[in-house]
Design an enzyme around this catalytic site. Structure first.
Site, PDB file in Angstrom:
ATOM      1  N   LYS A 168      -9.286  -2.455   1.218  1.00 32.90           N
ATOM      2  CA  LYS A 168      -9.209  -1.299   2.115  1.00 32.90           C
ATOM      3  C   LYS A 168      -9.983  -0.100   1.567  1.00 32.90           C
ATOM      4  CE  LYS A 168      -6.083  -3.582   4.579  1.00 32.90           C
ATOM      5  NZ  LYS A 168      -6.407  -4.299   5.825  1.00 32.90           N
TER       6      LYS A 168
ATOM      7  N   SER B 160      -1.887  -4.026  10.677  1.00 32.48           N
ATOM      8  CA  SER B 160      -1.456  -5.079   9.758  1.00 32.48           C
ATOM      9  C   SER B 160      -0.192  -5.759  10.258  1.00 32.48           C
ATOM     10  CB  SER B 160      -1.209  -4.493   8.369  1.00 32.48           C
ATOM     11  OG  SER B 160      -2.396  -3.989   7.818  1.00 32.48           O
TER      12      SER B 160
ATOM     13  N   HIS C   3     -11.373  -2.257  10.801  1.00 41.40           N
ATOM     14  CA  HIS C   3     -10.213  -3.086  10.483  1.00 41.40           C
ATOM     15  C   HIS C   3     -10.089  -4.153  11.568  1.00 41.40           C
ATOM     16  CE1 HIS C   3      -5.582  -3.172   9.681  1.00 41.40           C
ATOM     17  NE2 HIS C   3      -6.211  -4.042   8.920  1.00 41.40           N
TER      18      HIS C   3
ATOM     19  N   TYR D 136      -0.997  -3.873  -7.318  1.00 40.02           N
ATOM     20  CA  TYR D 136      -0.825  -4.803  -6.212  1.00 40.02           C
ATOM     21  C   TYR D 136      -1.658  -4.458  -4.980  1.00 40.02           C
ATOM     22  CZ  TYR D 136       1.742  -7.885  -2.982  1.00 40.02           C
ATOM     23  OH  TYR D 136       2.084  -8.852  -2.076  1.00 40.02           O
TER      24      TYR D 136
ATOM     25  N   ARG E 161       0.852  -1.195   0.000  1.00 40.64           N
ATOM     26  CA  ARG E 161       0.000   0.000   0.000  1.00 40.64           C
ATOM     27  C   ARG E 161       0.887   1.243   0.000  1.00 40.64           C
ATOM     28  NH1 ARG E 161      -1.863   0.787   4.485  1.00 40.64           N
ATOM     29  NH2 ARG E 161      -1.382  -1.092   5.673  1.00 40.64           N
TER      30      ARG E 161
ATOM     31  N   ARG F 100       2.431 -11.964  -0.030  1.00 41.77           N
ATOM     32  CA  ARG F 100       1.064 -12.342   0.335  1.00 41.77           C
ATOM     33  C   ARG F 100       0.623 -13.677  -0.255  1.00 41.77           C
ATOM     34  NH1 ARG F 100      -1.881  -8.496   3.714  1.00 41.77           N
ATOM     35  NH2 ARG F 100      -0.494  -6.680   3.805  1.00 41.77           N
TER      36      ARG F 100
ATOM     37  N   CYS G 266       0.243  -7.779  12.691  1.00 41.34           N
ATOM     38  CA  CYS G 266       0.380  -7.879  14.152  1.00 41.34           C
ATOM     39  C   CYS G 266      -0.354  -9.094  14.712  1.00 41.34           C
ATOM     40  CB  CYS G 266      -0.133  -6.606  14.821  1.00 41.34           C
ATOM     41  SG  CYS G 266       0.981  -5.195  14.689  1.00 41.34           S
TER      42      CYS G 266
END
Length: 649
Positions: free
Chosen positions: A270, A312, A290, A261, A112, A431, A314
Site C-alpha cells: 500500500k 479490503s 486499489h 506486519y 494496517r 492472511r 469485500c
C-alpha cells in the site's frame, strides 16, 4: 561468502537531518568524527550504484545494525532465512503442505494502522483537502516535515542494534516493464524479506535499472533492538505503542517504524504501490489504484479485461479468481488488489498488476467462495494469524468444514480452540502470502511488460440496502462521480469495527497519496480526445432482503453480471435502460439460465426514493465537510444532477 567489513569514517549525524556523504568507503570529514564499520555479511557493497550506497550508509549510521545483507532474491537465500526463523522460533513449518510456514504476531500488531500512517508535505493542503471549519479531515493523515523528523529522531537512532539490515532491491511490476517502478527497502526483519520476495520481484537487476536516483526509498524497522528490553509476545518483535508509517512524496521516500506486519512493513504494497505510487502517477499522467484486474473470455473466444475497485475484504480476491457458473465463460486473474494503468500511444488504457503475489484475507476463503485462492496457497506460502491444526495444516472461519475427528485446532492466540470457544480461531485480518504464479487461473499475460487493455472499470462495496446489483455510468464524468461517492461497510483490514457504513471513495480512502480533490481533477483530466475510455460500472453483491439474507447468490454467479458488462462494452444498447442512478439492465437482459436459487430481480434493482435522497444527502455532507473547496465543480454538478433525477422518481 565470508563477511566483509568496510571501514567508514564519518561525523555522527543529526538524526533530524538527512545527510549525504561521499560514496568512497574511506571518506573522511573534518570535525567531530567517530569510526563505524559497515559489516557486510552478504553481497558486494562496493558494486552498488553510488546513490544506493549513500542511502545505505545514511540509514546504517542512523539505525546502527550489527551487519548488512544485500539480498539477491535467490531460492537459496530464501531457504536460509526460513530455516533461521524456524530455528529462532519466529515461524514454524506447516507439514501438511509444500514449503508453507506459519507465523503468529503480537496481538497488538495485526493490521494496517491508519491512525499512525502519515504523509509529510510542506503544506497540509497538498496531502488532504481542507475540511469544513471545526470538522476533522478523514481523507488522510498529514504531518509537518519538522514534526516527522522530530518523531524520526525519537525512534530510528539505534533501532536496529544487534540485528541485520537487509537491503531489498525490488521491482513493482515486471522487471524493466514500461509501467513498472523500482524500489530499495532496508529492513531488520527476515519475515519482511521472505514476504517481499513473494509480493515483489527481488533481483539485483534492479540495481542496474536505477539511474539518477529514480527509485522509491523504503526504510523499515520493527523497532526492537537487541537485546530486547521486554519479553516478546509470540516471539514477534514490534513496538506497537510507537508505530509510525510515514511517506515523503517529494523525496519518493517511505519510513515505517514499530510494526512487522502487512501493509505497515511490506512497503511495496500500500505504501509504495498506492500512496507514493499515486503521487508518481499524477505527476506522470497515469493511475495507481486499489483495483483487481481480471480477464474474461466469452464462449466465442473474445477476451476483455476489467479493473475493479472494492474496499479490503469485500470480495476482490474472490472476483479476481472467480470460477464462472455460466457455461463457456472463463475468468483469468491478472491481479487481486492493485492496478497501475497508463494510456498507450494508441489511446488505450493498459494495466499491470505491480505485485508478484497475493496477500489475501484468509477468513471467508473456502472451496465454495474461492477454490483458486486455496489452491494457490497450498505451497510456498506464509500464513499469519490463522489457526493451526495438529496435523500440520491451517484453519479459519468460513472454511467449508472443520478438520476431521482427532485433529485439534490451536487459535491465532496460541490457545486450544473448539467451535464453542468465545473467540475466533483466526484473526479477522489473518492472511496468506502466496505467489501469484501459483493461481490455477493466472492470466497468461499477467506479466506482460506493457500491461493488458482495460475495457471496463467497476466500483463496488458492501451495501445491504438500496443499491442495485449493477448499474453503468452515463459517461466518464458521471463514472468519476460514482467512484467519489462510494460507501461500504468497514472491514477488518484496518482498526475500524465492521457493520458501519463508511465513505470510501474509489476504495482508496486510506491510500490517497495526495489531496483527494486534486485526485478527482486528475481522473477527470484523463478523458481526452483520441482516447478509448473504459466504461464505468457499479456493482453490489451484498444487498439484503427483509429477511436479512443476501438477495444475490454471488461468487461464481457474479459471472452473470460480468456477462452484461461485457456486452455493454461491445456497445449493446438494447440491454440497458436509464434510471436515476445510471443505466441498469432491461428486463431479462441478465442471463439467469441455470441459476439454482430463486432471485428477486425486481427487488435487486429497486431504487427506493427515500433511500436515495438520504444517499444524496450523505454524499453531499461528506463532500461539503471533507472535500470542501477542493471539490471539482464537475463533481458537484454530478451530485446536483443525481439529486434532481432522484427527486423526479
Amino acid at each position: 561468502m565470508a563477511p566483509l567489513s568496510i571501514l567508514l569514517v564519518f561525523r555522527r549525524p543529526n538524526p533530524l537531518f538527512i545527510h549525504r556523504i561521499s560514496s568512497k568507503a574511506s571518506s573522511v570529514y573534518a570535525g567531530n568524527q567517530q569510526e563505524r564499520q559497515i559489516n557486510v555479511v552478504h553481497g558486494n557493497f562496493e558494486k552498488l550504484p553510488t546513490d544506493i550506497k549513500s542511502y545505505i550508509i545514511e540509514k546504517y549510521e542512523l539505525c546502527q545494525p550489527e551487519g548488512l545483507h544485500i539480498c539477491d532474491g535467490s531460492e537459496a537465500e530464501n531457504k536460509k532465512f526460513l530455516q533461521e526463523m524456524h530455528k529462532d522460533g519466529e515461524i514454524k513449518p506447516l507439514t501438511k503442505y509444500d514449503n508453507c510456514w506459519y507465523a503468529r504476531t503480537d496481538p497488538k500488531d495485526v493490521a494496517r494502522v491508519e491512525s499512525k500512517t502519515v504523509i509529510a508535505t510542506e503544506t497540509k493542503s497538498e496531502t488532504i483537502p481542507t475540511p469544513k471549519e471545526s470538522i476533522k479531515g478523514l481523507l488522510g493523515q498529514w504531518m509537518a516535515p519538522a514534526a516527522l523528523y522530530k518523531a524520526m529522531g525519537e525512534r530510528y537512532p539505534g533501532c536496529m542494534k544487534g540485528r541485520t539490515m537487509y537491503v531489498i532491491p525490488f521491482s513493482m511490476g515486471p522487471v524493466g516493464g514500461t509501467i513498472s517502478k523500482n524500489g530499495i527497502q532496508l529492513t531488520d526483519s527476515r519475515y519482511v524479506v521472505v514476504s517481499m520476495r513473494v509480493m515483489t520481484r527481488i533481483t539485483p537487476t534492479v540495481f542496474d535499472l536505477i539511474g539518477g536516483g529514480n527509485y522509491v526509498k523504503c526504510l523499515h524497522s520493527v523497532g526492537c533492538p537487541l537485546p530486547t528490553k521486554k519479553q516478546l509476545v509470540e516471539n514477534w518483535p514490534c513496538d506497537p505503542e510507537r508505530v509510525l508509517v510515514s511517506h515523503i512524496p517529494d523525496k519518493m521516500e517511505i519510513m515505517s517504524y514499530g510494526s512487522g506486519y502487512g501493509g505497515n512493513s511490506l512497503l511495496g504494497k500500500k505504501c509504495f504501490a498506492l500512496r507514493i505510487g499515486s503521487t508518481i502517477a499524477k505527476r506522470e499522467g497515469w493511475l495507481a489504484e486499489h483495483m483487481l484486474i481480471l480477464g474474461i473470455t466469452n464462449p466465442q473466444g473474445v477476451k476483455k479485461y476489467i479493473a475493479a475497485a472494492f474496499p479490503s475484504a469485500c470480495g476482490k480476491t474472490n472476483l479476481a479468481m472467480m470460477e464462472p457458473t455460466l457455461p463457456g465463460w472463463k475468468v483469468e486473474c491478472v491481479g487481486d488488489d492493485i492496478a497501475w494503468m497508463k494510456f498507450d500511444s494508441n489511446g488505450k488504457l493498459r494495466a499491470i498488476n505491480p505485485e508478484n503475489g497475493f496477500f489475501g484475507v484468509a477468513p471467508g476463503t473456502s472451496m465454495k467462495t474461492n477454490p483458486n485462492a486455496l489452491k494457490a496457497c497450498m505451497s510456498n506460502t506464509v500464513f499469519t494469524n490463522v489457526a493451526e491444526t495438529s496435523d500440520g495444516g491451517v484453519y479459519w472461519e468460513g472454511m467449508d468444514e472443520l478438520p476431521p475427528p482427532g485433529v485439534s485446532i490451536t487459535s491465532w492466540k496460541n490457545k486450544p480452540w473448539t467451535p464453542d470457544s468465545k473467540e475466533p480461531a483466526a484473526h479477522p485480518n489473518s492472511r496468506f502470502c502466496a505467489p501469484a504464479s501459483q493461481c490455477p487461473t493466472i492470466d497468461p499475460d499477467w506479466e506482460r511488460d506493457d500491461g493488458v487493455p482495460i475495457s471496463a472499470i467497476i466500483f463496488g462495496g458492501r451495501r445491504p440496502q438500496g443499491v442495485p446489483l449493477v448499474y453503468e455510468s452515463f459517461d466518464w464524468q458521471h463514472g468519476v462521480f460514482i467512484g467519489a461517492g462510494m460507501r461500504s461497510e468497514a472491514t477488518a483490514a484496518a482498526e475500524h469495527k465492521g457493520k458501519v457504513i463508511m465513505h470510501d471513495p474509489f476504495a482508496m480512502r486510506p491510500f490517497f497519496g495526495y489531496n483527494f480533490g486534486k485526485y478527482l481533477d486528475h481522473w477527470l483530466s484523463l478523458n481526452k480526445p483520441g482516447r478509448d475510455m473504459p466504461r464505468i460500472f457499479h456493482v453490489n453483491w451484498f444487498r439484503k432482503g427483509a429477511d436479512g439474507k443476501f438477495m444475490w447468490p454471488g461468487f461464481g454467479e457474479n459471472s452473470r453480471v460480468l456477462e452484461w458488462i461485457f456486452k455493454r462494452t461491445n456497445g449493446q444498447e438494447d440491454i440497458a435502460k436509464k434510471s436515476a442512478v445510471g443505466f441498469i439492465p432491461t428486463k431479462d437482459s441478465l442471463n439467469l439460465d441455470g441459476l439454482k436459487e430463486n432471485v428477486d430481480m425486481k427487488g435487486l434493482f429497486d431504487l427506493p426514493k427515500d433511500f436515495w435522497m438520504d444517499e444524496v444527502s450523505s454524499i453531499r455532507k461528506y463532500f461539503d465537510e471533507q472535500v470542501n473547496v477542493d471539490l471539482p465543480q464537475k463533481i458537484a454538478d454530478e451530485l446536483d444532477s443525481l439529486e434532481q433525477r432522484v427527486s423526479d422518481m
